[in-house]
Design a protein around this motif. Structure first.
Motif, PDB file in Angstrom:
ATOM      1  N   GLN A 123       0.839  -1.210   0.000  1.00 38.47           N
ATOM      2  CA  GLN A 123       0.000   0.000   0.000  1.00 38.47           C
ATOM      3  C   GLN A 123       0.871   1.257   0.000  1.00 38.47           C
ATOM      4  OE1 GLN A 123      -2.151  -1.389   3.567  1.00 38.47           O
ATOM      5  NE2 GLN A 123      -4.046  -1.035   2.435  1.00 38.47           N
ATOM      6  N   VAL A 154       1.156   4.425  -2.749  1.00 34.10           N
ATOM      7  CA  VAL A 154       1.068   5.860  -2.424  1.00 34.10           C
ATOM      8  C   VAL A 154       2.271   6.596  -3.000  1.00 34.10           C
ATOM      9  CG1 VAL A 154       1.113   7.535  -0.534  1.00 34.10           C
ATOM     10  CG2 VAL A 154      -0.273   5.452  -0.320  1.00 34.10           C
ATOM     11  N   LEU A 176      -2.236   4.900  -7.793  1.00 35.36           N
ATOM     12  CA  LEU A 176      -3.696   5.029  -7.808  1.00 35.36           C
ATOM     13  C   LEU A 176      -4.088   6.469  -8.111  1.00 35.36           C
ATOM     14  CD1 LEU A 176      -5.144   5.400  -4.257  1.00 35.36           C
ATOM     15  CD2 LEU A 176      -2.727   4.982  -4.573  1.00 35.36           C
ATOM     16  N   CYS A 193      -8.223   7.377  -8.827  1.00 36.87           N
ATOM     17  CA  CYS A 193      -9.513   7.355  -8.107  1.00 36.87           C
ATOM     18  C   CYS A 193      -9.491   6.318  -6.987  1.00 36.87           C
ATOM     19  CB  CYS A 193     -10.666   7.079  -9.068  1.00 36.87           C
ATOM     20  SG  CYS A 193     -10.820   5.351  -9.562  1.00 36.87           S
ATOM     21  N   GLY A 194      -8.642   5.300  -7.112  1.00 34.66           N
ATOM     22  CA  GLY A 194      -8.513   4.286  -6.056  1.00 34.66           C
ATOM     23  C   GLY A 194      -9.533   3.173  -6.111  1.00 34.66           C
ATOM     24  N   THR A 221      -7.829  -0.169  -6.613  1.00 37.31           N
ATOM     25  CA  THR A 221      -6.628  -0.427  -5.813  1.00 37.31           C
ATOM     26  C   THR A 221      -6.708  -1.662  -4.909  1.00 37.31           C
ATOM     27  OG1 THR A 221      -6.336   1.962  -5.860  1.00 37.31           O
ATOM     28  CG2 THR A 221      -4.898   0.719  -4.392  1.00 37.31           C
ATOM     29  N   CYS A 228      -7.745  -1.167 -14.531  1.00 33.37           N
ATOM     30  CA  CYS A 228      -7.656   0.202 -14.015  1.00 33.37           C
ATOM     31  C   CYS A 228      -7.922   1.147 -15.170  1.00 33.37           C
ATOM     32  CB  CYS A 228      -6.270   0.466 -13.431  1.00 33.37           C
ATOM     33  SG  CYS A 228      -6.067   2.194 -12.937  1.00 33.37           S
TER      34      CYS A 228
END
Ligand code: FES
Ligand code: FES
Length: 165
Positions: free
Chosen positions: A91, A95, A100, A102-103, A106, A137
């Motif tokens: 994660q 970041v 990502l 809009c996420g 993810t 994605c």
């Protein structure tokens, strides 16, 4: 006659019992019964990979699994991969590498990559592309996700060296 079935599942280390309708999707059980909103739903028919979770350690599409099929099994969702309030290294890599936008996709990527790096800490480029190609994605263009995987590999290896040092 009851139309529901009692199931007992371990989710993120906690045992849950619930009566569910035989047709309830595992995705819906996790989201609506256990309120695990990190399990996202995209296509709902097995194409996008966004709903990926671990079922007995294997990455599966929770929209293709019925809740009753999870009876007696162990599930890990995105909420269960990190400890305390720390982000998991995968994660954190997302970041830092802008993996990502809009996420929405993810959690699916993170869970699929979690399985990959747990079983194969040094995957080839082709193996990485094979796994990230299994999740859709619409925002990133995938290059930043590929960089995030490379960064996650380094972070996980550094973490292991720190533990063994
Ligand atoms: S929502 Fe499950 S694969 Fe798309
Ligand atoms: S970040 Fe928006 S769909 Fe992937």
């Amino acid at each position: 006659m009851s139309t529901t079935k009692l199931i007992r599942v371990t989710v993120n280390g906690k045992v849950h019992e619930a009566n569910v309708e035989p047709r309830m999707l595992l995705t819906d059980f996790l989201r609506h019964e256990l309120h695990l909103g990190g399990v996202h739903v995209g296509c709902e028919h097995g194409v996008c990979g966004i709903c990926t979770i671990l079922l007995d350690g294997r990455a599966v599409r929770s929209c293709l699994t019925l809740a009753v099929q999870a009876d007696g099994h162990e599930i890990v969702t995105i909420e269960g991969i990190s400890e305390d309030s720390e982000l998991h290294p995968i994660q954190q890599a997302f970041v830092e590498e802008y993996g990502l936008q809009c996420g929405f996709c993810t959690p699916g990527f993170v869970m699929a990559i979690f399985e990959l790096l747990r079983d194969n800490p040094k995957p080839t480029e082709a193996q990485i592309m094979d796994v990230i190609g299994g999740v859709l994605c619409r925002c990133t263009g995938y290059e930043s996700i590929r960089r995030a995987v490379t960064s996650a590999i380094k972070k996980l290896q550094a973490g292991k060296s720190a533990v063994s040092a």
